[in-house]
Motif scaffolding. Sequence first.
Motif, PDB file in Angstrom:
ATOM      1  N   PRO A 185       0.800  -1.223   0.000  1.00 22.45           N
ATOM      2  CA  PRO A 185       0.000   0.000   0.000  1.00 22.45           C
ATOM      3  C   PRO A 185       0.839   1.282   0.000  1.00 22.45           C
ATOM      4  O   PRO A 185       0.490   2.248  -0.689  1.00 22.45           O
ATOM      5  N   TYR A 186       1.945   1.274   0.749  1.00 24.97           N
ATOM      6  CA  TYR A 186       2.752   2.483   0.832  1.00 24.97           C
ATOM      7  C   TYR A 186       3.367   2.829  -0.522  1.00 24.97           C
ATOM      8  O   TYR A 186       3.394   4.004  -0.915  1.00 24.97           O
ATOM      9  N   GLN A 187       3.840   1.811  -1.253  1.00 25.93           N
ATOM     10  CA  GLN A 187       4.404   2.067  -2.577  1.00 25.93           C
ATOM     11  C   GLN A 187       3.327   2.557  -3.543  1.00 25.93           C
ATOM     12  O   GLN A 187       3.578   3.428  -4.381  1.00 25.93           O
ATOM     13  N   ILE A 225      -6.846  10.429  -8.106  1.00 27.99           N
ATOM     14  CA  ILE A 225      -7.452  10.602  -6.780  1.00 27.99           C
ATOM     15  C   ILE A 225      -8.540   9.564  -6.545  1.00 27.99           C
ATOM     16  O   ILE A 225      -8.632   8.949  -5.475  1.00 27.99           O
ATOM     17  N   GLU A 226      -9.371   9.354  -7.555  1.00 27.11           N
ATOM     18  CA  GLU A 226     -10.483   8.406  -7.414  1.00 27.11           C
ATOM     19  C   GLU A 226     -10.007   6.961  -7.369  1.00 27.11           C
ATOM     20  O   GLU A 226     -10.484   6.155  -6.560  1.00 27.11           O
ATOM     21  N   ASN A 227      -9.056   6.627  -8.227  1.00 30.77           N
ATOM     22  CA  ASN A 227      -8.707   5.216  -8.391  1.00 30.77           C
ATOM     23  C   ASN A 227      -7.661   4.706  -7.413  1.00 30.77           C
ATOM     24  O   ASN A 227      -7.632   3.510  -7.132  1.00 30.77           O
ATOM     25  N   VAL A 228      -6.788   5.575  -6.891  1.00 28.90           N
ATOM     26  CA  VAL A 228      -5.796   5.065  -5.942  1.00 28.90           C
ATOM     27  C   VAL A 228      -6.475   4.591  -4.665  1.00 28.90           C
ATOM     28  O   VAL A 228      -6.027   3.615  -4.037  1.00 28.90           O
ATOM     29  N   THR A 229      -7.566   5.225  -4.276  1.00 27.07           N
ATOM     30  CA  THR A 229      -8.279   4.762  -3.083  1.00 27.07           C
ATOM     31  C   THR A 229      -8.867   3.371  -3.313  1.00 27.07           C
ATOM     32  O   THR A 229      -8.919   2.547  -2.395  1.00 27.07           O
ATOM     33  N   VAL A 230      -9.302   3.105  -4.545  1.00 29.18           N
ATOM     34  CA  VAL A 230      -9.797   1.767  -4.884  1.00 29.18           C
ATOM     35  C   VAL A 230      -8.654   0.755  -4.834  1.00 29.18           C
ATOM     36  O   VAL A 230      -8.802  -0.349  -4.301  1.00 29.18           O
ATOM     37  N   CYS A 231      -7.504   1.139  -5.385  1.00 26.23           N
ATOM     38  CA  CYS A 231      -6.336   0.250  -5.369  1.00 26.23           C
ATOM     39  C   CYS A 231      -5.946  -0.137  -3.942  1.00 26.23           C
ATOM     40  O   CYS A 231      -5.546  -1.273  -3.674  1.00 26.23           O
ATOM     41  N   ALA A 325      -9.103  29.069  -2.306  1.00 25.55           N
ATOM     42  CA  ALA A 325      -7.764  28.582  -2.634  1.00 25.55           C
ATOM     43  C   ALA A 325      -7.184  27.774  -1.474  1.00 25.55           C
ATOM     44  O   ALA A 325      -6.622  26.683  -1.673  1.00 25.55           O
ATOM     45  N   LEU A 326      -7.309  28.283  -0.275  1.00 19.07           N
ATOM     46  CA  LEU A 326      -6.757  27.591   0.903  1.00 19.07           C
ATOM     47  C   LEU A 326      -7.476  26.269   1.165  1.00 19.07           C
ATOM     48  O   LEU A 326      -6.862  25.310   1.634  1.00 19.07           O
ATOM     49  N   GLU A 327      -8.760  26.227   0.861  1.00 15.62           N
ATOM     50  CA  GLU A 327      -9.494  24.970   1.038  1.00 15.62           C
ATOM     51  C   GLU A 327      -8.977  23.908   0.068  1.00 15.62           C
ATOM     52  O   GLU A 327      -8.870  22.723   0.423  1.00 15.62           O
ATOM     53  N   GLY A 328      -8.633  24.311  -1.156  1.00 10.96           N
ATOM     54  CA  GLY A 328      -8.055  23.365  -2.108  1.00 10.96           C
ATOM     55  C   GLY A 328      -6.722  22.818  -1.631  1.00 10.96           C
ATOM     56  O   GLY A 328      -6.426  21.619  -1.778  1.00 10.96           O
ATOM     57  N   ILE A 329      -5.907  23.687  -1.055  1.00  7.07           N
ATOM     58  CA  ILE A 329      -4.617  23.252  -0.507  1.00  7.07           C
ATOM     59  C   ILE A 329      -4.846  22.296   0.665  1.00  7.07           C
ATOM     60  O   ILE A 329      -4.175  21.262   0.789  1.00  7.07           O
ATOM     61  N   LYS A 330      -5.803  22.636   1.517  1.00  5.06           N
ATOM     62  CA  LYS A 330      -6.118  21.785   2.667  1.00  5.06           C
ATOM     63  C   LYS A 330      -6.558  20.400   2.218  1.00  5.06           C
ATOM     64  O   LYS A 330      -6.130  19.388   2.792  1.00  5.06           O
ATOM     65  N   ARG A 331      -7.383  20.328   1.192  1.00  8.51           N
ATOM     66  CA  ARG A 331      -7.865  19.023   0.720  1.00  8.51           C
ATOM     67  C   ARG A 331      -6.753  18.224   0.065  1.00  8.51           C
ATOM     68  O   ARG A 331      -6.751  16.987   0.122  1.00  8.51           O
ATOM     69  N   THR A 332      -5.806  18.895  -0.569  1.00  8.51           N
ATOM     70  CA  THR A 332      -4.638  18.197  -1.122  1.00  8.51           C
ATOM     71  C   THR A 332      -3.862  17.521   0.000  1.00  8.51           C
ATOM     72  O   THR A 332      -3.504  16.335  -0.092  1.00  8.51           O
ATOM     73  N   SER A 338      -4.710  10.814   3.915  1.00  6.58           N
ATOM     74  CA  SER A 338      -5.719   9.753   3.908  1.00  6.58           C
ATOM     75  C   SER A 338      -5.236   8.473   3.229  1.00  6.58           C
ATOM     76  O   SER A 338      -5.756   7.386   3.521  1.00  6.58           O
ATOM     77  N   ILE A 339      -4.261   8.581   2.328  1.00  4.66           N
ATOM     78  CA  ILE A 339      -3.747   7.379   1.663  1.00  4.66           C
ATOM     79  C   ILE A 339      -2.464   6.873   2.334  1.00  4.66           C
ATOM     80  O   ILE A 339      -1.761   6.019   1.793  1.00  4.66           O
ATOM     81  N   GLY A 340      -2.181   7.411   3.506  1.00 11.22           N
ATOM     82  CA  GLY A 340      -1.085   6.869   4.318  1.00 11.22           C
ATOM     83  C   GLY A 340       0.262   7.506   4.114  1.00 11.22           C
ATOM     84  O   GLY A 340       1.288   6.919   4.487  1.00 11.22           O
TER      85      GLY A 340
END
Length: 389
Positions: A185-187, A225-231, A325-332, A338-340
């Motif tokens: 998962p980390y890789q 973004i969508e598919n790595v969470t599925v992976c 703009a800051l909200e976009g940075i926060k979500r990034t 979230s993916i570790g």
Amino acid sequence: MENFVFQNRTKIIFGRDSDSEVGAEVKAYADKVLLHYGSSRIKDSGLFSRVSESLKAAGVSFVELGGVEPNPRLSLVKEGITMCRENGIEFILAVGGGSVIDSAKAIAIGVPYEGDVWDFYDGKAAPQKALDVATILTIPAAGSEASPASVITNTDGDLKRGAASELLRPVFSILNPELTFSLPPYQTACGAADILVHVFERYFTNTTNVELTDRLCEAVMKTVIENVTVCLSDPLNYNARAEVMWAGTVAHNDLVGTGRAQDWGSHQIEHEISGIYDVAHGAGLAAVVPAWMKTVYKTNIARFVQFASRVWNVEINFQDQEKTALEGIKRTEQFFSSIGLPVTLGEMDIDDKRLEEMADKCTDGGKGCAGNFVKIDKNGVLEILKTAL
């Protein structure tokens, strides 16, 4: 939109069992090759056996050189150069991820060169000749399977530097998403970060009237973004793995950067981190990029508002665009977490002892700047590193 020339000679062979075609593809170029790879994982998985059998069936002999590490080392590159010269090898097959491919490219330009191959990475020389390189990709991340770039680490001085030339673009690359099923998962997460930042480096531009490539960039970002969470939740999901693998290639084969000025400041800064601390490139980027964004966003708030809205679906606050703009940075930043992935240098056990050194190296002793969206001097790089800490 700026003038541009786009060319990409790399033939992509994509899909299930596509690695079985390697022998016939290589045979069109050479009868003897250097088979270059990283760890014993390709032997444990059976991939090495399948590749070697395909080569033999096509009448292609090979000499093997394994041992490529993440942040590939100059020392192994030099060993490969010697091996190719001694065995009369004129073609290199890289089986692995970006580190293996980058190492293979370095060997390819080093074999016909009479000087030190590091000259190409130190800016002292430009490649004039190279052996042909082909790849079987096992880790979607670096995009080196269709790019003209190579990045190598010289442990003498803890320097991580890149070289680029059309001569380095592979003649063909085989992409079988099934080969990524067993990735930890980390890789997988580090690879996704690398892909995304390859797009960020092109997306954050001051060039106007680039709507087509804006949309291409956004499509690649949203797909990853969508598919790595599925992976991560379903590692054997072929469709999700395929989307991420193809996105990794498109992110760095130069298509999404056409007609626009590019940045590359985050990569320059991260190379100093992984050059010293040997952290995974994607992990280092996950810590650097949010810090870079927080430092530069005011230069072109409209672009960051567009990023927040189109990529992260943030509702635009027309009375306070900075908030959007800051909200976009926060979500990034939240996505990377979230993916570790680490989103601070401290999470990678990096302290402030060598920040000054990294800022100095990144800007050539303070004589140069990092990036292009905003040209960041030594003090600016140091500020970003401190923010990332």
